[in-house]
Design a protein around this motif. Sequence first.
Motif, PDB file in Angstrom:
ATOM      1  N   ALA B  15       0.832  -1.193   0.000  1.00 57.04           N
ATOM      2  CA  ALA B  15       0.000   0.000   0.000  1.00 57.04           C
ATOM      3  C   ALA B  15       0.866   1.241   0.000  1.00 57.04           C
ATOM      4  N   MET B  16       1.878   1.220   0.853  1.00 53.63           N
ATOM      5  CA  MET B  16       2.792   2.357   0.963  1.00 53.63           C
ATOM      6  C   MET B  16       3.443   2.630  -0.379  1.00 53.63           C
ATOM      7  N   GLU B  17       3.875   1.557  -1.034  1.00 51.44           N
ATOM      8  CA  GLU B  17       4.569   1.702  -2.304  1.00 51.44           C
ATOM      9  C   GLU B  17       3.641   2.274  -3.377  1.00 51.44           C
ATOM     10  N   GLY B  18       2.434   1.695  -3.471  1.00 51.95           N
ATOM     11  CA  GLY B  18       1.514   2.125  -4.519  1.00 51.95           C
ATOM     12  C   GLY B  18       1.012   3.534  -4.298  1.00 51.95           C
ATOM     13  N   LEU B  19       0.728   3.854  -3.014  1.00 46.90           N
ATOM     14  CA  LEU B  19       0.130   5.156  -2.741  1.00 46.90           C
ATOM     15  C   LEU B  19       1.161   6.264  -2.685  1.00 46.90           C
ATOM     16  N   TRP B  20       2.333   5.954  -2.186  1.00 49.99           N
ATOM     17  CA  TRP B  20       3.246   7.040  -1.912  1.00 49.99           C
ATOM     18  C   TRP B  20       4.614   6.894  -2.574  1.00 49.99           C
ATOM     19  N   THR B  21       5.472   5.994  -2.085  1.00 49.95           N
ATOM     20  CA  THR B  21       6.859   6.018  -2.539  1.00 49.95           C
ATOM     21  C   THR B  21       7.018   5.758  -4.027  1.00 49.95           C
ATOM     22  N   ASN B  22       6.152   4.930  -4.555  1.00 50.24           N
ATOM     23  CA  ASN B  22       6.324   4.602  -5.965  1.00 50.24           C
ATOM     24  C   ASN B  22       5.072   4.963  -6.741  1.00 50.24           C
ATOM     25  N   ASN B  23       4.390   6.010  -6.283  1.00 49.41           N
ATOM     26  CA  ASN B  23       3.131   6.404  -6.912  1.00 49.41           C
ATOM     27  C   ASN B  23       3.309   6.530  -8.420  1.00 49.41           C
ATOM     28  N   PRO B  24       2.430   5.864  -9.184  1.00 48.74           N
ATOM     29  CA  PRO B  24       2.639   5.834 -10.627  1.00 48.74           C
ATOM     30  C   PRO B  24       2.697   7.217 -11.275  1.00 48.74           C
TER      31      PRO B  24
END
Lengths: 200, 213
Positions: B15-24
């Motif tokens: 979730a963290m990756e998709g929403l924030w650090t690696n937001n598309p």
Amino acid sequence: MNTDGVLVQALVVAFSAAFTGNILLTNFLGMCPFLAVSRQVKTSMGLGWAVLFVMTGTCILNWVVYWHVLVPLHLEFLRFIMFIIMIAAFVQFVEMLLERYSPVLYQNLGIFLPLITVNCAILGAALFMVIREYTFVNTVAFGLGSGAGWMLAILAMAGIREKMKPDRIPQGLQGPGITLIIVGLMALAFMGFTGVLSGG
Amino acid sequence: MNGAGGGQKSVKALAMEGLWTNNPIFGQVLGICSTLAVTNMVMNTLVMCAALVVTLSMSSLSISLLRSWTPRNIRMMIETLIIAFYVIMVDIALKAYWPEMSQNLGPYVGLIITNCIVMGRAEACANTQPPLTALVDGFFNGLGYSFMLLLVAIPRELLGMGTIMGFAAPYFSGPHWDKWIIMVMPPGAFFMLALAVWLFRSIQGPQQKEGAK
């Protein structure tokens, strides 16, 4: 309608596709390669030509497939899949032809061709052509105009970015940020064309 | 956190990756093609985002389920077909139950097929990960994308029309607010997205450097 009328209409369609309704600047299609490849005029030119060519070709092909295959069979809902397959096949075919008959052109355009299959501008143009129910002549004009408009936009962008290289840009704004702002300004400029058509 | 794919990344990390650090969108600036056009109205944006979240999670799930049977050299074609399958379902459902919205969105629902995010997730994650991880990953990437689009859409509708989701906003619909029509026109979308990307890159900037270099 006589031939003159048809030609004038086709010209209007082509003009509006290239300027007033530029597929990139008003419909936001083909943004990904636009942002990624617009660093140099030379590569932009290559991609621009490839898009112009493929867009015209696939628009014509998809027009035939849609109105003469899918509509008579009542399979309109399959158009997304059909269009994607036709585009992929067309690109593959062109790539093979170029490799065989024109190695020079293949070297210049080769790397861009596979990219184009997933360029949303190509599929978008085909879908617009269906929604607006263009005639065959208008479809050709629309494909040419849209491709030319896309090419014009990416060339202008690459020119601006090359000139801008030495400028100092705030850190967070580098790359896509500043490019988007420039695209916004370009879109503003292109909006100026709107009056041209409604006046005539 | 009822375990998604034992031994794989946890739901929270995904979730963290998709929403924030690696937001598309602000990380990679991908997939903005088909969706900038629908951000002039918040309602359109919500529907478009829902369509994308459904397509992205379902296609990630299916691609992941089929991953061991898919021959490597034609996987792109198969992935595209799977994505197209879900897009067609969404499109038909929209046409049947909400024809006006389908008209508003025009060709853009169909253009989810060529949205780089869907393909990107298919290649980067669904291809190698177990089904549940892929589903969660697709879902949160879709949400991350939606969140960014709403951030662009809300100011556009508010400043340009004085409304939010069609309801008049207190100050902005009044006579004191001179509506910025340009915000609902194409250039407004570019400017808003540029500002949003700028904002998020500035916040994220320092962390990213630590990670990368």
